[in-house]
Design a protein around this motif. Structure first.
Motif, PDB file in Angstrom:
ATOM      1  N   ASP A 128       0.860  -1.407  -0.097  1.00 19.27           N
ATOM      2  CA  ASP A 128       0.085   0.435   0.644  1.00 19.27           C
ATOM      3  C   ASP A 128       0.586   1.241  -0.011  1.00 19.27           C
ATOM      4  OD1 ASP A 128      -2.696  -1.334   0.110  1.00 19.27           O
ATOM      5  OD2 ASP A 128      -2.612  -1.056   2.348  1.00 19.27           O
ATOM      6  N   ARG A 129       2.185   0.804   0.079  1.00 16.90           N
ATOM      7  CA  ARG A 129       3.489   2.394   0.356  1.00 16.90           C
ATOM      8  C   ARG A 129       4.262   1.945   0.440  1.00 16.90           C
ATOM      9  NH1 ARG A 129       3.609   4.380   5.476  1.00 16.90           N
ATOM     10  NH2 ARG A 129       3.594   6.539   5.647  1.00 16.90           N
ATOM     11  N   LEU A 130       5.280   3.226  -0.023  1.00 17.10           N
ATOM     12  CA  LEU A 130       6.611   2.898  -0.005  1.00 17.10           C
ATOM     13  C   LEU A 130       6.564   4.300   0.828  1.00 17.10           C
ATOM     14  CD1 LEU A 130       7.304   2.679  -3.913  1.00 17.10           C
ATOM     15  CD2 LEU A 130       6.776   0.841  -2.452  1.00 17.10           C
ATOM     16  N   ALA A 131       7.793   3.832   1.737  1.00 15.71           N
ATOM     17  CA  ALA A 131       8.031   4.787   2.721  1.00 15.71           C
ATOM     18  C   ALA A 131       9.579   4.736   3.083  1.00 15.71           C
ATOM     19  CB  ALA A 131       7.749   4.267   4.371  1.00 15.71           C
ATOM     20  N   CYS A 132      10.182   6.288   3.314  1.00  9.89           N
ATOM     21  CA  CYS A 132      11.456   6.419   3.537  1.00  9.89           C
ATOM     22  C   CYS A 132      11.892   6.740   4.769  1.00  9.89           C
ATOM     23  CB  CYS A 132      11.811   7.542   2.445  1.00  9.89           C
ATOM     24  SG  CYS A 132      13.571   8.040   2.734  1.00  9.89           S
ATOM     25  N   THR A 133      12.397   6.057   5.717  1.00 10.05           N
ATOM     26  CA  THR A 133      13.291   6.534   7.513  1.00 10.05           C
ATOM     27  C   THR A 133      14.091   6.717   7.403  1.00 10.05           C
ATOM     28  OG1 THR A 133      13.689   3.460   7.640  1.00 10.05           O
ATOM     29  CG2 THR A 133      11.219   4.687   7.641  1.00 10.05           C
ATOM     30  N   THR A 134      14.267   7.058   8.458  1.00  5.52           N
ATOM     31  CA  THR A 134      16.242   6.815   8.839  1.00  5.52           C
ATOM     32  C   THR A 134      16.443   5.590   9.129  1.00  5.52           C
ATOM     33  OG1 THR A 134      15.218   7.329  11.441  1.00  5.52           O
ATOM     34  CG2 THR A 134      15.764   9.718   9.890  1.00  5.52           C
ATOM     35  N   ALA A 135      17.946   5.435   9.792  1.00 10.63           N
ATOM     36  CA  ALA A 135      18.517   4.182  10.011  1.00 10.63           C
ATOM     37  C   ALA A 135      17.617   3.834  11.764  1.00 10.63           C
ATOM     38  CB  ALA A 135      19.590   4.579  10.249  1.00 10.63           C
TER      39      ALA A 135
ATOM     40  N   THR B  12      12.527   1.789   2.702  1.00 15.25           N
ATOM     41  CA  THR B  12      13.748   2.406   2.229  1.00 15.25           C
ATOM     42  C   THR B  12      14.423   2.832   3.406  1.00 15.25           C
ATOM     43  OG1 THR B  12      13.447   2.634  -0.302  1.00 15.25           O
ATOM     44  CG2 THR B  12      15.036   3.760   1.061  1.00 15.25           C
ATOM     45  N   PHE B  13      15.785   2.681   4.204  1.00 20.14           N
ATOM     46  CA  PHE B  13      15.545   3.166   5.022  1.00 20.14           C
ATOM     47  C   PHE B  13      17.590   4.197   4.529  1.00 20.14           C
ATOM     48  CE2 PHE B  13      14.247  -0.672   6.488  1.00 20.14           C
ATOM     49  CZ  PHE B  13      13.725  -0.422   7.504  1.00 20.14           C
ATOM     50  N   VAL B  14      17.743   4.942   4.832  1.00 23.77           N
ATOM     51  CA  VAL B  14      18.536   5.849   4.557  1.00 23.77           C
ATOM     52  C   VAL B  14      19.545   6.006   5.302  1.00 23.77           C
ATOM     53  CG1 VAL B  14      19.278   8.459   2.688  1.00 23.77           C
ATOM     54  CG2 VAL B  14      16.847   7.272   2.977  1.00 23.77           C
ATOM     55  N   THR B  15      20.635   5.686   5.063  1.00 23.00           N
ATOM     56  CA  THR B  15      21.628   6.059   5.288  1.00 23.00           C
ATOM     57  C   THR B  15      23.061   6.355   5.408  1.00 23.00           C
ATOM     58  OG1 THR B  15      22.821   3.966   5.843  1.00 23.00           O
ATOM     59  CG2 THR B  15      21.021   3.839   6.507  1.00 23.00           C
ATOM     60  N   PRO B  16      24.607   7.006   6.374  1.00 16.26           N
ATOM     61  CA  PRO B  16      25.943   7.661   5.751  1.00 16.26           C
ATOM     62  C   PRO B  16      26.081   6.216   5.207  1.00 16.26           C
ATOM     63  CG  PRO B  16      25.222   8.013   7.656  1.00 16.26           C
ATOM     64  CD  PRO B  16      24.024   6.396   7.470  1.00 16.26           C
ATOM     65  N   GLU B  17      25.992   4.865   4.966  1.00 14.23           N
ATOM     66  CA  GLU B  17      26.221   3.659   3.959  1.00 14.23           C
ATOM     67  C   GLU B  17      25.225   3.194   2.954  1.00 14.23           C
ATOM     68  OE1 GLU B  17      25.478   3.229   7.955  1.00 14.23           O
ATOM     69  OE2 GLU B  17      27.455   4.594   7.785  1.00 14.23           O
TER      70      GLU B  17
ATOM     71  N   PHE C 109      15.576   9.503  -8.781  1.00 14.59           N
ATOM     72  CA  PHE C 109      15.720   8.682  -7.925  1.00 14.59           C
ATOM     73  C   PHE C 109      16.308   8.354  -7.057  1.00 14.59           C
ATOM     74  CE2 PHE C 109      12.473   6.353  -4.888  1.00 14.59           C
ATOM     75  CZ  PHE C 109      11.345   6.665  -4.921  1.00 14.59           C
ATOM     76  N   ALA C 110      17.124   7.345  -8.126  1.00 13.84           N
ATOM     77  CA  ALA C 110      18.360   6.265  -7.516  1.00 13.84           C
ATOM     78  C   ALA C 110      19.734   7.089  -6.974  1.00 13.84           C
ATOM     79  CB  ALA C 110      19.232   5.790  -8.207  1.00 13.84           C
ATOM     80  N   ALA C 111      19.625   8.488  -7.064  1.00 13.58           N
ATOM     81  CA  ALA C 111      20.931   9.469  -6.476  1.00 13.58           C
ATOM     82  C   ALA C 111      20.712   9.613  -5.760  1.00 13.58           C
ATOM     83  CB  ALA C 111      20.681  10.535  -7.742  1.00 13.58           C
ATOM     84  N   LEU C 112      18.842  10.096  -5.334  1.00 12.43           N
ATOM     85  CA  LEU C 112      18.813  10.523  -3.434  1.00 12.43           C
ATOM     86  C   LEU C 112      18.807   9.985  -2.331  1.00 12.43           C
ATOM     87  CD1 LEU C 112      17.338  12.881  -2.688  1.00 12.43           C
ATOM     88  CD2 LEU C 112      15.243  11.635  -2.979  1.00 12.43           C
ATOM     89  N   PHE C 113      18.594   8.047  -3.421  1.00  9.70           N
ATOM     90  CA  PHE C 113      18.628   7.219  -2.434  1.00  9.70           C
ATOM     91  C   PHE C 113      20.017   6.449  -2.120  1.00  9.70           C
ATOM     92  CE2 PHE C 113      13.745   7.378  -3.335  1.00  9.70           C
ATOM     93  CZ  PHE C 113      13.973   7.982  -1.367  1.00  9.70           C
TER      94      PHE C 113
END
Length: 427
Positions: free
Chosen positions: A73-80, A202-207, A353-357
């Protein structure tokens, strides 16, 4: 000699979809593939709403659901740590196709195979050695090899759907300049993960990114970004040790940590590339799917674009007598011009989109991505527009003002009205 209207070379998602659609139009179709069976692989597990609409039109949507496909139902983006920054809610879309489905690539292909009509002859373990041309240089058949046996088959339409390394594309004289991305992903199957429910995260991390989907049989799939060549340097044993540090740097993955560790034994390392063929047809032979284009998988467009290629091609040729070569070639020219323009838009969006993540491995780039994602999180209108564009239901171009609002410029229309949130009103 059996007479065919269409020869489809390659039984990936695009080739199978094309074979089903041409067969349903009453065309006599020969579908060939070099493999003896569909194989499981880490790709193509997410079907966007546009693909669901196509499957439903083929009578193949309910069978996929019954085969265990999971709803997204959803595509979510979160912190680590798991704090949500922004989300795209498919339930805002109008109509019945207001969600995605996930299944294994093999499951999706097998579902297409089950939908093949009687007008399609499907031969496996068959390699296409070369195209055959008439006296005017137009492609009118192929030379096939099965074991020691060789055969020449003719048809007025030969569809090249034989993958990103397409032999037929090369024989048509169409070259591509593929650009490899500077990262890879470690793909891991998860078991015993029923709590993944109906959200892809999608978890956005420094790695780099970590992407997790629910999958059939209470399972899931996790993709972890790594630098290109990293796994070759540390080896399989080093990868097993690395996963502990990767999990530690993304606390939100703790609930599936044991499943991730168990899945490392069958994990795979995948690369990404992008290209768009300069032509989508030549000498009467159209390109479909990976033979025509490759995009970064981050936005879930690759397999869906291949299915859309097949739908566009079959729709343009539906009322065309394939014996009327002049009319057939006009329709192919329309397919090439129209579909290539659409794919160019998809490819540009997927790349951004890919560059952002994925470009988050320096402090500045990580901070930039986090800032932009939070700006999106405060603007439902922009999230709706992005979600609509990747859904496959149509494209809504971004204005200059939209671009500025992505960077934080105030937007008095940022919040969708309640009827859009609850009823899927077009906005």
């Amino acid at each position: 000699m059996h007479r065919y209207d269409v020869i489809v070379c390659g039984a990936g998602a695009g080739g199978l979809a094309a074979a089903v659609m041409f067969g349903r139009q009453g065309k006599q179709v020969l579908l060939v593939d070099k493999l003896g069976d569909t194989v499981e692989t880490f790709k193509g597990e997410l079907l966007q709403p546009g693909s669901l609409a196509i499957l439903d039109g083929l009578g193949a949507l309910d069978t996929l659901r019954k085969a265990g496909a999971r709803t997204i139902d959803r595509l979510a983006c979160t912190t680590a740590a798991g704090k949500e920054m922004c989300a795209m809610d498919y339930r805002w879309l109008p109509g019945d196709y207001n969600h995605c489905l996930t299944h294994t690539y093999k499951g999706i292909l097998d579902n297409f195979i089950a939908a093949l009509p009687a007008a399609v002859e499907f031969r496996r373990h068959v390699s296409v050695e070369s195209v055959v041309r008439d006296s005017d240089g137009r492609v009118n058949g192929v030379r096939l090899r099965q074991g020691r046996d060789r055969e020449q088959i003719h048809a007025p339409l030969v569809v090249a759907s034989d993958g990103h390394g397409s032999k037929l594309r090369t024989q048509l004289g169409i070259g591509v300049d593929a650009v490899a991305y500077g990262h890879q992903v470690v793909a891991v199957d998860l078991v015993d993960a029923p709590h993944l429910a109906t959200q892809a995260t999608t978890f956005v991390t420094p790695e780099g990114m970590r992407v997790m989907y629910p999958m059939p049989e209470a399972g899931g799939r996790l993709y972890l970004q790594v630098p290109k060549g990293f796994v070759n340097r540390i080896g399989k044993q080093g990868l097993t040790e690395w996963i502990d540090s990767a999990l530690a740097s993304c606390p939100a993955l703790e609930p599936v940590a044991d499943s991730v560790r168990r899945g490392m034994a069958t994990s795979r390392v995948l690369s990404a590339r992008r290209f768009i063929a300069p032509e989508f047809h030549r000498d009467g032979a159209p390109l479909v799917g990976d033979a025509a284009h490759a995009v970064h998988p981050m936005a879930g467009q690759g397999m869906n674009a291949a299915i859309a290629d097949a739908a566009a091609l079959s729709r343009l040729l539906e009322d065309v007598d394939h014996a009327d070569l002049r009319r057939l070639d006009r329709a192919l020219a329309t397919y090439g011009d129209r579909r290539r323009a659409e794919v160019r838009t998809i490819a540009e969006f997927s790349h951004r989109f890919a560059a952002l993540f994925t470009e988050t491995v320096t402090k500045f780039r990580f901070a930039r991505s986090a800032y932009i994602l939070r700006c999106h999180g405060r603007n439902e209108r922009l999230c709706y527009k992005i979600m609509h564009n990747i859904s496959g239901l149509g494209h809504q171009p971004f204005s200059v003002l939209d671009r500025l609002q992505q960077l934080g410029l105030p937007d008095r229309h940022a919040q969708l009205p309640p009827e859009a949130r609850l009823l899927g009103t077009v906005y």
